[in-house]
Scaffold this motif. Structure first.
Motif, PDB file in Angstrom:
ATOM      1  N   SER A 332      -8.004  13.101   2.038  1.00  0.00           N
ATOM      2  CA  SER A 332      -7.790  12.552   3.375  1.00  0.00           C
ATOM      3  C   SER A 332      -7.663  13.630   4.447  1.00  0.00           C
ATOM      4  O   SER A 332      -8.098  13.435   5.583  1.00  0.00           O
ATOM      5  CB  SER A 332      -6.540  11.659   3.374  1.00  0.00           C
ATOM      6  OG  SER A 332      -5.393  12.392   2.966  1.00  0.00           O
ATOM      7  N   GLN A 333      -7.082  14.776   4.119  1.00  0.00           N
ATOM      8  CA  GLN A 333      -6.882  15.823   5.125  1.00  0.00           C
ATOM      9  C   GLN A 333      -8.173  16.545   5.489  1.00  0.00           C
ATOM     10  O   GLN A 333      -8.201  17.305   6.467  1.00  0.00           O
ATOM     11  CB  GLN A 333      -5.859  16.833   4.609  1.00  0.00           C
ATOM     12  CG  GLN A 333      -6.244  17.473   3.282  1.00  0.00           C
ATOM     13  CD  GLN A 333      -5.169  18.379   2.738  1.00  0.00           C
ATOM     14  OE1 GLN A 333      -4.514  19.070   3.505  1.00  0.00           O
ATOM     15  NE2 GLN A 333      -4.966  18.371   1.430  1.00  0.00           N
ATOM     16  N   GLU A 364       1.848   1.622   0.629  1.00  0.00           N
ATOM     17  CA  GLU A 364       2.258   2.257   1.884  1.00  0.00           C
ATOM     18  C   GLU A 364       1.703   3.670   1.997  1.00  0.00           C
ATOM     19  O   GLU A 364       1.352   4.133   3.094  1.00  0.00           O
ATOM     20  CB  GLU A 364       3.793   2.281   1.994  1.00  0.00           C
ATOM     21  CG  GLU A 364       4.526   3.209   1.045  1.00  0.00           C
ATOM     22  CD  GLU A 364       4.561   2.738  -0.404  1.00  0.00           C
ATOM     23  OE1 GLU A 364       4.971   3.518  -1.277  1.00  0.00           O
ATOM     24  OE2 GLU A 364       4.173   1.577  -0.649  1.00  0.00           O
ATOM     25  N   THR A 365       1.569   4.366   0.860  1.00  0.00           N
ATOM     26  CA  THR A 365       0.977   5.701   0.885  1.00  0.00           C
ATOM     27  C   THR A 365      -0.518   5.626   1.173  1.00  0.00           C
ATOM     28  O   THR A 365      -1.065   6.467   1.899  1.00  0.00           O
ATOM     29  CB  THR A 365       1.227   6.414  -0.454  1.00  0.00           C
ATOM     30  OG1 THR A 365       2.624   6.402  -0.748  1.00  0.00           O
ATOM     31  CG2 THR A 365       0.737   7.844  -0.410  1.00  0.00           C
ATOM     32  N   TYR A 367      -1.921   3.423   3.001  1.00  0.00           N
ATOM     33  CA  TYR A 367      -2.065   3.144   4.425  1.00  0.00           C
ATOM     34  C   TYR A 367      -1.861   4.416   5.254  1.00  0.00           C
ATOM     35  O   TYR A 367      -2.569   4.649   6.241  1.00  0.00           O
ATOM     36  CB  TYR A 367      -1.072   2.072   4.860  1.00  0.00           C
ATOM     37  CG  TYR A 367      -1.242   1.634   6.290  1.00  0.00           C
ATOM     38  CD1 TYR A 367      -2.197   0.686   6.633  1.00  0.00           C
ATOM     39  CD2 TYR A 367      -0.459   2.184   7.301  1.00  0.00           C
ATOM     40  CE1 TYR A 367      -2.369   0.293   7.956  1.00  0.00           C
ATOM     41  CE2 TYR A 367      -0.619   1.800   8.621  1.00  0.00           C
ATOM     42  CZ  TYR A 367      -1.580   0.851   8.941  1.00  0.00           C
ATOM     43  OH  TYR A 367      -1.754   0.475  10.243  1.00  0.00           O
ATOM     44  N   SER A 368      -0.915   5.240   4.857  1.00  0.00           N
ATOM     45  CA  SER A 368      -0.654   6.460   5.621  1.00  0.00           C
ATOM     46  C   SER A 368      -1.784   7.470   5.478  1.00  0.00           C
ATOM     47  O   SER A 368      -2.053   8.241   6.407  1.00  0.00           O
ATOM     48  CB  SER A 368       0.666   7.088   5.171  1.00  0.00           C
ATOM     49  OG  SER A 368       0.588   7.500   3.811  1.00  0.00           O
ATOM     50  N   LYS A 369      -2.455   7.488   4.324  1.00  0.00           N
ATOM     51  CA  LYS A 369      -3.526   8.469   4.102  1.00  0.00           C
ATOM     52  C   LYS A 369      -4.890   7.965   4.556  1.00  0.00           C
ATOM     53  O   LYS A 369      -5.689   8.734   5.102  1.00  0.00           O
ATOM     54  CB  LYS A 369      -3.592   8.832   2.609  1.00  0.00           C
ATOM     55  CG  LYS A 369      -2.427   9.672   2.127  1.00  0.00           C
ATOM     56  CD  LYS A 369      -2.637  10.077   0.683  1.00  0.00           C
ATOM     57  CE  LYS A 369      -1.519  11.014   0.206  1.00  0.00           C
ATOM     58  NZ  LYS A 369      -1.731  11.445  -1.198  1.00  0.00           N
ATOM     59  N   TYR A 370      -5.174   6.689   4.299  1.00  0.00           N
ATOM     60  CA  TYR A 370      -6.520   6.168   4.544  1.00  0.00           C
ATOM     61  C   TYR A 370      -6.565   5.073   5.601  1.00  0.00           C
ATOM     62  O   TYR A 370      -7.656   4.590   5.923  1.00  0.00           O
ATOM     63  CB  TYR A 370      -7.118   5.631   3.238  1.00  0.00           C
ATOM     64  CG  TYR A 370      -7.191   6.666   2.139  1.00  0.00           C
ATOM     65  CD1 TYR A 370      -8.206   7.609   2.114  1.00  0.00           C
ATOM     66  CD2 TYR A 370      -6.232   6.705   1.120  1.00  0.00           C
ATOM     67  CE1 TYR A 370      -8.276   8.561   1.105  1.00  0.00           C
ATOM     68  CE2 TYR A 370      -6.292   7.654   0.108  1.00  0.00           C
ATOM     69  CZ  TYR A 370      -7.315   8.574   0.109  1.00  0.00           C
ATOM     70  OH  TYR A 370      -7.383   9.517  -0.884  1.00  0.00           O
ATOM     71  N   GLY A 371      -5.430   4.636   6.111  1.00  0.00           N
ATOM     72  CA  GLY A 371      -5.428   3.612   7.144  1.00  0.00           C
ATOM     73  C   GLY A 371      -5.702   2.213   6.635  1.00  0.00           C
ATOM     74  O   GLY A 371      -6.073   1.339   7.422  1.00  0.00           O
ATOM     75  N   SER A 391     -11.913   4.518   5.889  1.00  0.00           N
ATOM     76  CA  SER A 391     -11.294   5.702   6.468  1.00  0.00           C
ATOM     77  C   SER A 391     -12.345   6.679   6.981  1.00  0.00           C
ATOM     78  O   SER A 391     -12.218   7.226   8.091  1.00  0.00           O
ATOM     79  CB  SER A 391     -10.396   6.381   5.427  1.00  0.00           C
ATOM     80  OG  SER A 391      -9.802   7.547   5.942  1.00  0.00           O
TER      81      SER A 391
END
Length: 723
Positions: A332-333, A364-365, A367-371, A391
């Motif tokens: 993701s980064q 939830e993780t 969602y935070s990484k890939y939306g 994403s």
């Protein structure tokens, strides 16, 4: 049957169990009339044909170079050196990943060089004429096989038809799908103007998934060099040769440089390869391996942060044709910089190994990484692909770019995506209509998609507006369960079928090029059979688990869906998957009809149970489980390698690479740390009676003397005074 199996020699029986012959190959336990000679002859023939799953060197060898001792690992045409003082981080599982990547990039380079009148030639390639002859022979064999199946199916009586209870007696089984009368409440999709229904493979117009390239209307194939045309100006390239007009490749996370070295030695038409890594030790290893494999002129080692390096190549004249990202975990980064550093019509090759996150264990993780919110469902592996595509599309849209998935697969313990990136503001506006939310029932896992937007064609232009919804009520119409909402995710096709067909034909042209060619061919055949416009899938075992009934075979269920007039296919993500254009009403009607033929015990149907609510309704359509030849896909019919089993123990992801060398093997480390939270020898338990009980202080502890902590008032007050 049991007596026949008992007479099989013990050694042969052990081999059968190891290869899982009884469960996967001939399924002889269901054939109760099979004699000993038949069982033995079948097992003997199968054991001669069972291929051993090929892979690279399993145990590294030792080699001394310039006075230093190295471990050597050979894969493809590359030989990689690892310092003997460090732990060898090499996983043979990823060989399939690298082989498939080389095939995809090789095809991309071949198509790229065609525009410059440069021809690519690999050692062992079959010429077009030979491949076309083999294709014609294969088609004739398939046609004869299908014809025999049709005759055999027509000779059998149909006793597996279930009719709706509100209809009059009818002596026919299932009406042909082209009749005008409609006796079902759900209208089938096979109207006269709809030609998308799966056709039997014995029809004249469908004799192969791959068209021969010698047709008159096919001008994209490179002409053979033995033609009389004036082709002397066409240059021929072979792998390992530097091509100034070729493609540039960036491997952002190279580690030992194995992948980049294989690119240089096994892909024709390469101009430059940059093997980058953030660790200084890895960069030294890359330089050493590049010199050892004599590819100094093509591979350049880079010591930089991968994201920063790609940001530095955002200039349109400085971008890469291909960017390969294979991180340990989530990419993701790197996605934002990757979509900017790749050329127009270039390819992104991305691997994700954080499947626990993408498959819903930690939504939830995700969602935070890939939306996108991942759901823990049976179709989670395909949903993982679609969340990552969502994403990447989101990152690309910020720079007026959009993506085109070429091949996106879920295999082993990771997902792999091959994506083409384009630039165009008009297409970016359609992005909302390509995404969807998922409404998933927590009990029966019936799912519904809700698009984020829609495009309306007007007389002058396209009109973009929000979609209307939701597509469901407050509870599931089938079982009454509540819905979970997942997404947004990519709702368009996962594969470019034209590209997949070309890739399949290219691998079949030279099957000896890769050790994993059989698996690549099997996977691409399954992918080419998938329905492109049907996101997600049902799992047969899950539906039967909900209803507490016996499980129908995939062929029976596929035949019932085809009889109902809908499309159906398998999925590469799961051997039990059913992808279909049929709505959920039809799917559950088919399962209700199956339960009528194979009743469920009444003690299992309790009040309030989802199965009780689903089976309380009667089927609204006429269902037939008569086997159709078209229900058996080509990949299954000809026993291609589709879902191979692991060839050895502990076949999966390895531990993250370490900066410092470790001497303890990972298997021994796992055994040592197993149950580490349990009692350890020599551990002295502390006397907790010297500590006050917090629950007793609040008046909530009912354990009395059985409590590990002290209930003494003096101790509780003394602790308060200390505070």
């Amino acid at each position: 049957m049991l007596s026949a199996v008992a007479k099989i020699p013990k050694k042969l029986f052990t081999i059968c169990l190891q290869q899982k012959i009884f469960n996967r190959r001939i399924n002889c336990t269901r054939n109760l009339t099979c004699s000993y000679k038949k069982v033995f002859s079948k097992l003997s023939r199968i054991l001669q044909k069972v291929p051993e799953r090929k892979m690279a060197t399993q145990s590294p060898e030792t080699q001394t170079i310039n006075g230093k001792e190295y471990y050597t690992v050979t894969e493809g045409k590359a030989e990689i050196l690892f310092p003997s003082s460090n732990e060898v981080f090499y996983n043979p599982v990823q060989e399939f990943n690298r082989d498939l990547t080389i095939a995809v990039i090789g095809l991309y380079a071949e198509e790229f060089l065609k525009t410059q009148d440069i021809q690519v030639k690999y050692p062992g390639d079959k010429d077009e004429e030979t491949q076309n002859k083999e294709s014609i022979n294969r088609k004739s064999t398939e046609k004869l096989h299908d014809t025999s199946n049709v005759k055999a199916a027509n000779q059998k009586d149909d006793t597996s038809t279930v009719k709706p209870t509100n209809q009059k007696d009818d002596t026919s089984t299932v009406k042909p799908t082209n009749q005008k009368d409609d006796i079902s409440t759900v209208k089938p999709t096979n109207q006269k103007n709809d030609t998308s229904t799966v056709k039997p493979t014995n029809q004249k117009d469908d004799i192969s998934t791959v068209k021969p390239t010698n047709q008159k209307n096919d001008t994209s194939t490179v002409k053979p060099t033995n033609q009389k045309d004036d082709d002397k100006h066409i240059k021929t390239l072979q792998p390992g040769e530097l091509c100034e007009a070729g493609i540039s490749i960036l491997e952002g996370l190279s580690a030992s440089g194995l992948r980049s070295i294989r690119f240089a030695k096994e892909i024709a038409g390469v101009k430059q390869i940059v093997a980058n890594d953030f660790a200084a030790e890895a960069v030294e290893s890359i330089k050493n391996n590049v010199r050892h494999n004599k590819v100094d002129g093509m591979v350049t080692a880079s010591h930089a942060d991968a994201a920063l390096l790609m940001y530095q190549h955002r200039n349109p004249y400085d971008r890469y044709d291909v960017i390969d990202l294979d991180p340990y975990g989530s990419p993701s980064q790197f996605l934002d910089s990757a979509v900017q550093a790749v050329k127009d019509d270039g390819i992104l090759c991305i691997t994700c190994t954080d499947m626990a996150v993408l498959c819903g264990n930690h939504g939830e993780t995700a969602y935070s990484k890939y939306g996108g919110m991942a759901l823990h469902t049976k179709y989670g592996h395909e949903m993982a692909l679609r969340i990552v595509l969502h994403s990447i599309e989101s990152h690309a849209n910020r720079y007026h770019r959009y993506i085109e998935p070429l091949l996106c697969i879920s295999v082993d313990f990771y997902i792999r995506l091959f994506i083409r990136v384009h630039t165009g503001q008009a297409e970016v506006k359609k992005s909302a209509s390509k995404r969807a939310m998922v409404y998933n029932c927590v009990h029966c896992e019936t799912y519904h998609l809700q698009r984020m937007g829609k495009c309306i064609q007007t007389e002058k232009s396209l009109k973009y507006c929000p979609a209307s919804g939701p597509p469901v009520g407050s509870s599931c119409e089938h079982c009454g369960g509540r819905f979970q909402i997942g997404g947004p995710m990519w709702a368009e096709p996962l594969h470019n079928m034209e590209f997949v067909t070309k890739l399949l034909r290219r691998v079949e042209r030279n099957p000896g090029r890769f050790l994993t060619s059989d698996r690549i061919i099997g996977l691409l055949n399954v992918v080419s059979e998938e329905l492109p416009d049907c996101p997600l899938y049902y799992i047969v075992g899950k539906m039967c688990n909900v209803l507490h009934c016996s499980c129908p075979s995939l062929i029976q269920l596929r035949s019932a869906i085809l009889h109902a007039g809908y499309e159906v296919s398998l999925s590469h993500a799961s051997p039990e998957a059913i992808k279909t254009s049929a709505p959920s009403d039809v799917i559950w009607d088919i399962m209700r009809a199956w339960v009528k033929l194979h009743p469920v015990k009444q003690e299992r149907l309790k009040e309030g149970n989802p199965a009780t609510k689903i089976l309380s309704k009667e089927p609204s359509i006429e269902v037939s489980f008569t086997t159709l030849p078209s229900a058996n896909p080509r990949s299954r019919k000809f026993k291609l390698v589709r879902f191979p089993e692991n060839p050895q123990k502990y076949w999966g992801p390895k531990a993250r690479a370490k900066r410092k060398g470790g001497s303890e093997p990972i298997i021994e480390k796992r055994a040592r740390l197993q149950g580490k939270r349990g009692p350890v020898e020599g551990y002295i338990e502390r006397d907790l009676k010297s500590y006050p009980c917090k629950r007793f202080k609040k008046g909530k502890c009912d354990l009395g003397d059985r409590c590990k902590y002290s209930h003494a008032d003096s101790m509780c007050h003394s602790r308060d005074n200390e505070v």
